[in-house]
Design an enzyme around this catalytic site. Structure first.
Site, PDB file in Angstrom:
ATOM      1  N   GLY A 114     -36.577  29.187 114.429  1.00 35.77           N
ATOM      2  CA  GLY A 114     -37.325  29.067 113.131  1.00 35.77           C
ATOM      3  C   GLY A 114     -38.086  30.478 112.640  1.00 35.77           C
ATOM      4  N   GLY A 115     -37.264  31.648 113.250  1.00 40.63           N
ATOM      5  CA  GLY A 115     -37.834  32.676 112.941  1.00 40.63           C
ATOM      6  C   GLY A 115     -39.185  33.100 113.340  1.00 40.63           C
ATOM      7  N   SER A 129     -31.901  30.759 117.996  1.00 42.14           N
ATOM      8  CA  SER A 129     -32.110  31.676 117.261  1.00 42.14           C
ATOM      9  C   SER A 129     -33.710  32.299 117.733  1.00 42.14           C
ATOM     10  CB  SER A 129     -32.511  30.769 115.804  1.00 42.14           C
ATOM     11  OG  SER A 129     -32.991  31.885 114.592  1.00 42.14           O
TER      12      SER A 129
END
Length: 506
Positions: free
Chosen positions: A126-127, A212
């Protein structure tokens, strides 16, 4: 009478299996299809009030039995909204969202505490600004049925997870601040060490996995000296932090503190007390501050590439990989614009760049921009991880390329093997995503999740009935291609990786 007594004993036995005594108190979960499931177990005190921007503190013990049958609140962040390829199944629920978010979830098929099943801990992406363990695609039921204890954890995101400030550094007693999200992850791992045996897990066999930002988190955890003895294998899906990354600011402790001071002033706060007096909603709406791990001298004593180059990392078996259409940038620009941009950026090495990312036609330029976003942001990070681990460590590394282009949920949503697209396959969760899956997709998901489970069990993804996954070595650079056909092949982007190695060496 015997039948009644048997029913009573069976009911009591079933009920007893869903109540587990943890270090802080008893928790009650529920049963489903042979699994015991516990959702929303606190692993740290709520990081609110005076505990905002502090290292996670111990949970206060409780009396009685705490019901743990629902997910906790997701970390404080903007309200989720589907966009591009990421439909609602890839996002957190719209509510609840709160600062009080430090909880984890456990799926266990073990019948007793003596089974010592391997533990697979999932860290979401989710960055570092969004995400949470309650996303449908992170459900642990299917993977737990294959023989692991599956644990998903929450951690603070955005400014709540990463604010650095001189006052915070002084207060910490470590002359460091900012890496609260990483400390949350470590606190969850410590909870697992103390409590997972009661759920049938093996605290000496813990695999951390993430995608991620979660993979970036895995990279930091593998590098950190604070995780010694807490982790034994690692899986990183599309993420690593070895080189300067377009998604991550390159700041040190001093720079991060300066950003924190600037952020506080933007909220008209002249002290830490004033910052903590702000509501979570005010902090969230500000949309400012650092949202990325830093070299703080404590959680991260040096940069990741320095730690690995010196062989100081946790030397553990590792899976790394990325997707064929792994990119998070905007739409491509025209060929001429792209060429001008790249000539300006790469200057004397521009000719070398265009040899591997050609742009003579519009189609070439579009494809090169897609490949550039993938290789610079994810590919070279994971490739470097595998290569340095092979050089300075003794544990084996395995590389995958996920190339299956996901069926689109509408004709306009053709995003290929997009960023995060592999997650429902890796955890056998296609049933959680509304797409027109084909028979081959279920076969890929069964195979990929079996690789993950085998790796968690033994440190090697291979097993009976699975295509052979060759260990990565610098000499042959074999990777497993995960597509309609799953097979080991030489890395298809060796020339692109060679360009980036040369570029970053300067």
């Amino acid at each position: 009478m015997r039948k009644i007594l048997f029913f009573i004993l069976l009911t009591f036995s079933s009920f007893a299996q869903t109540i587990i005594k943890t270090e802080s108190g008893k928790v009650e979960g529920y049963e489903n299809q042979g699994l015991r499931i516990f959702k929303g177990i606190p692993f740290a005190a709520p990081p609110v009030g005076e505990l905002r921007w502090k290292a996670p503190q111990p949970v206060k013990s409780w009396e009685g039995v705490k019901k743990c049958i629902n997910y906790s609140a997701s970390p404080m962040q903007a309200s989720p909204a589907p966009f591009m390829c990421w439909s609602e199944e890839f996002l957190i629920p719209k509510e609840p969202i709160s600062e009080d978010c430090l909880y984890l979830n456990v799926w266990s098929g073990a019948k007793s505490s003596k089974e010592k099943r391997p533990v697979l801990v999932y860290i979401y992406g989710g960055g570092f600004r969004s995400g949470g363990a309650a996303c449908p695609i992170y459900d642990g039921e299917a993977i737990a049925k294959k023989g692991v204890i599956f644990v998903s954890i929450n951690y603070r995101v955005g400014v709540f997870g990463f604010l650095a400030h001189p006052e915070l550094s002084k207060e910490s007693g470590k002359s460091a601040s900012g890496n609260y999200a990483l400390m949350d992850m470590i606190a969850a791992l410590k909870w697992i060490q103390k409590n997972i045996e009661a759920f049938g897990g093996d605290a000496s066999n813990v695999t951390i996995a993430g995608q991620s930002a979660g993979a970036f988190g895995v990279n930091y955890l593998v590098a950190s000296p604070l995780t010694k003895g807490l982790i034994h294998r690692a899986i990183a899906e599309s993420g690593g932090s070895f080189h300067r990354n377009p998604l991550r600011p390159n700041v040190d402790m001093k720079g991060a503190e300066e950003m924190g001071v600037k952020y506080a002033k933007s909220l008209n706060c002249n002290s830490l007390a004033e910052l903590r007096a702000k509501s979570a909603e005010e902090i969230q709406k500000s949309q400012g501050g650092l949202a990325s791990p830093i070299v703080d001298g404590y959680v991260m004593p040096e940069s990741i590439i320095e730690i690995f180059s010196k062989g100081k990392q946790n030397d553990i078996p590792t899976i790394v990989g990325w997707n064929e259409d792994d990119r998070v940038a905007g739409p491509p620009v025209k060929a001429e614009t792209f060429k001008e941009q790249m000539k300006k950026r790469f200057e004397s090495t521009a000719n070398d760049f265009f040899k591997v990312y050609p742009a003579e036609t519009e189609e070439q330029a579009t494809q090169s921009q897609m490949a550039l976003g993938r290789d610079e942001t994810f590919g070279i990070q994971d490739y470097t991880w595998a290569k340095i681990q092979t050089k300075t460590g003794k544990s084996k590394t395995f590389i995958y390329n996920f190339n299956r282009k996901l069926p689109a949920y509408t004709p306009e949503t053709q995003f290929g093997a997009f960023h995060t697209g592999e997650v429902p396959y890796a955890y056998n969760n296609l049933h959680t995503v509304k797409r027109p899956w084909e028979a081959i997709d279920y076969k890929i998901a069964d195979t990929m999740s079996s690789y993950w489970v085998n790796f968690a069990k033994t440190g090697n993804p291979n097993g009976n009935g699975l295509p052979k996954w060759e260990t990565y070595s610098i000499n042959n650079e074999q990777v497993i291609i995960i597509d309609k056909v799953i097979e080991s092949k030489p890395l298809p982007t060796t020339k692109q990786m060679a360009f980036w190695e040369k570029y970053f060496s300067k």
